[in-house]
Design an enzyme around this catalytic site. Structure first.
Site, mmCIF file in Angstrom:
data_model
loop_
_atom_site.group_PDB
_atom_site.id
_atom_site.type_symbol
_atom_site.label_atom_id
_atom_site.label_comp_id
_atom_site.label_asym_id
_atom_site.label_seq_id
_atom_site.Cartn_x
_atom_site.Cartn_y
_atom_site.Cartn_z
ATOM 1 N N TYR A 58 -22.846 -0.793 -17.843
ATOM 2 C CA TYR A 58 -23.813 -1.755 -17.304
ATOM 3 C C TYR A 58 -25.210 -1.148 -17.309
ATOM 4 O O TYR A 58 -25.391 0.040 -17.041
ATOM 5 C CB TYR A 58 -23.425 -2.155 -15.879
ATOM 6 C CG TYR A 58 -22.162 -2.968 -15.830
ATOM 7 C CD1 TYR A 58 -22.195 -4.340 -16.024
ATOM 8 C CD2 TYR A 58 -20.935 -2.360 -15.613
ATOM 9 C CE1 TYR A 58 -21.021 -5.089 -15.991
ATOM 10 C CE2 TYR A 58 -19.760 -3.088 -15.581
ATOM 11 C CZ TYR A 58 -19.817 -4.455 -15.773
ATOM 12 O OH TYR A 58 -18.660 -5.193 -15.751
ATOM 13 N N GLU A 59 -26.189 -2.009 -17.577
ATOM 14 C CA GLU A 59 -27.595 -1.636 -17.595
ATOM 15 C C GLU A 59 -28.029 -0.909 -16.310
ATOM 16 O O GLU A 59 -28.949 -0.108 -16.312
ATOM 17 C CB GLU A 59 -28.411 -2.926 -17.731
ATOM 18 C CG GLU A 59 -29.824 -2.774 -18.117
ATOM 19 C CD GLU A 59 -30.454 -4.140 -18.334
ATOM 20 O OE1 GLU A 59 -30.458 -4.957 -17.403
ATOM 21 O OE2 GLU A 59 -30.939 -4.393 -19.449
ATOM 22 N N SER A 60 -27.345 -1.190 -15.229
ATOM 23 C CA SER A 60 -27.712 -0.587 -13.954
ATOM 24 C C SER A 60 -27.316 0.883 -13.868
ATOM 25 O O SER A 60 -27.776 1.595 -12.983
ATOM 26 C CB SER A 60 -27.035 -1.350 -12.815
ATOM 27 O OG SER A 60 -25.629 -1.363 -13.012
#
Lengths: 261, 318, 318, 261
Positions: A58-60
């Site tokens: 995930y981008e996070s």
């Protein structure tokens, strides 16, 4: 037309159809960079079916999430608790994404053109747009660095499949080459829409129609596309979601109907 | 673009013998990282046992394990920012190689610590170069053509063009690091000094993590922020307790300072150094034999007491 | 060279009112970071209460707190890589400002996420630029002159000169971050998503850390690897429980997804938005009043259960 | 002569003298980048005397150490347990050191010249040296980025205080300027030796003798320096270590005599 197709496929919703089709396309892929929503559903379903070793990044900054509930954002607390790793954004974007560890990145867009370039910035002029859209987020980086990119577009219209983008936020490799920079990835290889599937092999290729959903004609897709759409020699009909796929999606992946509406 | 390898599948856990046989080939560029803490000594010893040749070794602080690999004839090129036996003295073999080409020359690429850090960063991030505010006026660029300059496209505060030095990426064929623990998929947790290990792994084509302990998935997943290297970057996990000796593993065993002090004398005498290799590396089948040969009494001297971290609460949705 | 400030002395713990009064001035560049997790909302609200004007706000994901600061008239310039209400919809005030200059124009510098990350990295590392493999072929450089190109001094694999895009450093006058805990000297510990917070702090002239809890020195020192920002980089510590609402604090409280969904409708109507500010920001003396106004019943709905990290052993010399 | 000075100063060893003098020079400084040995002793003593708020940052990544025992290396396990923060090397060198957070960096060298340039690489030619030294470590970065640098040299000889360095590993700001790059720090401002203290204010300045230890003459220092040493208008005599300083150093800082030999 969308309703007609839904009827043809039985009680299958648009979300379910796109998720199932995207999941099938993930066969053999390992690391997937996915936003929340349909890409999450697709990756989870692929994990249960065609790609058991798939890892969603995930981008996070979350790698190897094992969420107790279906996440509502790419940074949902349930993605962190029980995850295998949480990275800083510098490490995630620098070492993982730009470092070349992502096989498939999922992206969406307000507009896409025949080369797979994407607009998520504005409708109208950038300086005084008629609609200000959210912008890149990490899309520029996903396109530049993932081996290939899948685009999921719920709406297939001449406005969104545009002859010319109002603004190119996220360029594919053809535009990168024209800018004098050798691209690292293939760019968009699949566009999955409510009408069918477009595909593209790499630099120099235009998107071409390779499959339609049951009940959709090639002419309908041409008419819904803002440029003169190329069509593969053989256009297949997408196999409707199987009972097994739908059961997994509805009962295991998203039982609370967070995204399957 | 680097090759797509199956780094998420199971089957990564292997012996050191298998890992070295699989991932280290004659002529390879091999990175061994760990800054004083968690030095992958056991990996270096197995490379010696398997008789690899013509290696380029990349290691910020080239110390005892590098001197041993040099003495064993494994290494023709060294890339480093510090060549010494910590603060305890000299590396005898390294000095003979560089000062006298004895028994053969050693090609040496000299950087500073941050120059090496930036080379790993560039390698990990697939950048053509990494800028740093070092080397202005140094003689190092004159002996190291890898260190170059770039002009910034942004004017300096006074309006003039600003120059800055850059270093090129390093992309080892394989990186070895030592860690306290990992799970069977390769999710690797380190505490205490973490150095440059994560970047050295990401910069490499293949990465081998040597651990004190293989732990259950649940142990890793209880504290995901502790994971320094995620599974997708790891190709092999080798369980090798005390594999960092004579360096230390925070919370597991202390540094063997006496051996560091002894090494200067051992390595100063090429005969004695080769006898040491015979006895402790060639003469031991693997690191477990080396550990056993040192004896439990010895290890008791490096034992440490307990100092627990406390726990944080990651929370769960109700 | 940045000014030498006394960042190690005691006396850093202060109220949010003091911190904003001391460190935010009209015309300043203010960074508020936290990627979905630990958004420093309470800091934004106090900036609104104190009526700061002409700010440049730097924030990767410009979301609700930015829309509120825009509506309060604090902001004339925005530097960002995402302007939206998460996946829940639009930011009404931001769209009015950009689409219609209503009630006044907003200068906007548009980057991508990694472009912003690299701007913070360059700022923290005092680099004139940071290279990244983004923007080749994008229209962004045509509307953002900050995005430029550099030619690598190392030839590409095919021998040709290689170009790469670069971004300039960002050095905010002040950065605010929210964290789970810190000690009184400012050593700050975060778990869960850590985003770009450390770099945003190091890039800034002054840094304010807002925490859920002030903890004893011993708590921090039991687990030094958990410290994301060391004391020497922190100027003020503000204790402000639930200061990240409507975002979340891992292990403390969950995200208020209902408020995110509600914000699209609130912000779509400028009158309603200003009524909301009257009631919830200007109408509350400080964040404690905002928290009290929401009520314990509300907070019970965001409560989370326990999921402990387990402990590691740092060891002590015997 | 060294023995003579030791007699003059009472039973004070060279290590003790250098540590005490270096500690006094740290008055008012806050963040110190120190290697192990005399710099550690100096910083610890300064903490107990003239600079109570001093923070020592170690090259290994440790900030705010509270060691149970005097550390034997800059990465000693006792520096980590109980520390306030442990950083990666990328953060330590990038954000802390290059980021400009270090007031004083301590360095040593095999050779120093009149501008405070340092050699830690080789004696002789670099390609085939007569002595291969350890090299830079982080010295190049400390000189380039710390506000000022203190050099501690136990031996003060014409060979180590050289008219011309065999090799310049670590350049001061004058050489940086000549290379077309504006330096960020002041370079070497203090050189503390067995004979006295040399000082330098900044770019364009040569090191000059500002103080001698009791019993040492200006002529002795000139004779021990490989270049024509500048001498301050007033050369003071270093105040010998006080009883209080020596007690703190011996009883509190290094009771096990790890470095005080």
């Amino acid at each position: 037309m969308s309703e007609e197709r839904t009827r043809v496929a039985g009680a299958v919703t648009s979300s379910e159809l796109l998720s199932v089709v995207a999941a099938r396309e993930l066969v053999g892929r390992r690391t997937v960079f996915a936003g929340i929503g349909l890409p999450t559903l697709a990756a989870e379903l692929a994990h249960l079916t065609v790609a058991p070793e798939i890892e969603v990044v995930y981008e996070s900054g979350v790698c190897g999430a094992h969420p107790s509930h279906l996440p509502e954002t790419i940074a949902d607390a349930v993605l962190i608790t029980g995850a295998e790793a949480v990275l800083t954004m510098a490490a995630l974007f620098g070492s993982v994404l730009q470092g070349g560890h992502i096989d498939v990145g999922f992206l969406g867009a307000a507009q896409i053109d025949r080369w797979g370039n994407l607009n998520t910035s504005v409708i109208g002029e950038w300086e005084r747009p008629s609609v200000r859209l959210p912008g890149s987020g990490g899309a520029v980086e996903v396109m530049a660095n993932a081996r290939e990119v899948f685009v999921v577009m719920r709406r297939h219209t001449p406005r969104s499949f545009a002859e010319e983008l109002d603004f190119c936020t996220t360029p594919g490799p053809d535009r990168a080459l024209a800018d004098g920079i050798r691209p690292l990835g293939t760019g968009v290889t699949r566009v999955i829409t409510e009408l069918g599937i477009l595909a593209r092999d790499g630099v120099g290729d235009e998107l071409r129609l390779v499959a339609v959903h049951p009940g959709v004609t090639v002419e309908q897709v041409r008419a819904a596309t803002g440029w003169e759409l190329k069509v593969a020699d053989t256009v297949t009909t997408v196999e409707p979601p199987t009972g097994a796929e739908l059961r997994l999606l509805r009962d295991d992946v998203d039982p609370d109907r967070v995204y399957l509406r | 673009m680097r090759s797509s390898v199956d780094r998420t599948a199971a089957g990564k856990v292997m012996s050191m013998r298998e890992a070295v046989a699989s991932f280290v080939h004659d002529g390879d560029t091999v990175s061994l990282e760990g800054f004083t803490h968690l030095i992958p000594t056991a990996a270096g010893h197995e490379i010696i046992r398997q008789g690899r040749r013509d290696l380029t070794v990349v290691r910020m602080t080239a110390d005892i394990v590098v001197d041993q690999m040099l003495a064993a004839g494994c290494v023709t090129r060294l890339v480093s920012s510090f060549v010494g036996n910590s603060s305890a003295g000299s590396l005898g073999e390294l000095r003979r190689r560089i000062e006298h080409a004895d028994p053969e020359p050693l090609a040496y690429e000299e950087y500073s610590h941050y120059g090496m850090v930036c080379r790993y960063l560039a390698g990990a991030q697939r950048l053509p170069f990494y800028p740093l505010r070092s080397y202005a006026g140094s003689d190092l660029p004159s002996v190291n053509p890898g260190i170059r300059k770039v002009t910034s496209p942004y004017p300096a505060a006074d309006g003039t063009a600003e120059q800055i030095h850059v270093v090129p990426p390093v992309n080892p064929d394989v990186t070895f690091i030592h860690a306290q623990r990992a799970d069977h998929r390769g999710n690797t947790q380190i505490w205490g000094l973490t150095g440059i290990q994560a970047e050295a792994v990401y910069a490499a084509e293949k990465a081998v993590v040597v651990v004190e302990e293989l732990v259950a998935d649940e142990v890793v997943r209880a504290d995901p922020n502790r994971t320094l290297v995620p599974a997708h970057a790891v190709d092999a996990v080798v369980v090798c307790p005390r594999g960092a000796h004579p360096s230390f593993a925070q919370g597991y065993y202390d540094r063997d300072n006496a051996f560091y002090r002894a090494w200067s004398a051992i390595s100063k005498d090429p005969v004695r150094l080769r006898e040491w290799l015979e006895e402790w590396v060639y003469g031991t089948a693997d690191h477990a034999a080396y550990v056993a040969k040192l004896g439990e009494g010895f290890w008791a001297g490096l034992a440490v007491g307990e100092a627990l971290s406390g726990q944080v609460d990651y929370g769960r949705r109700l």
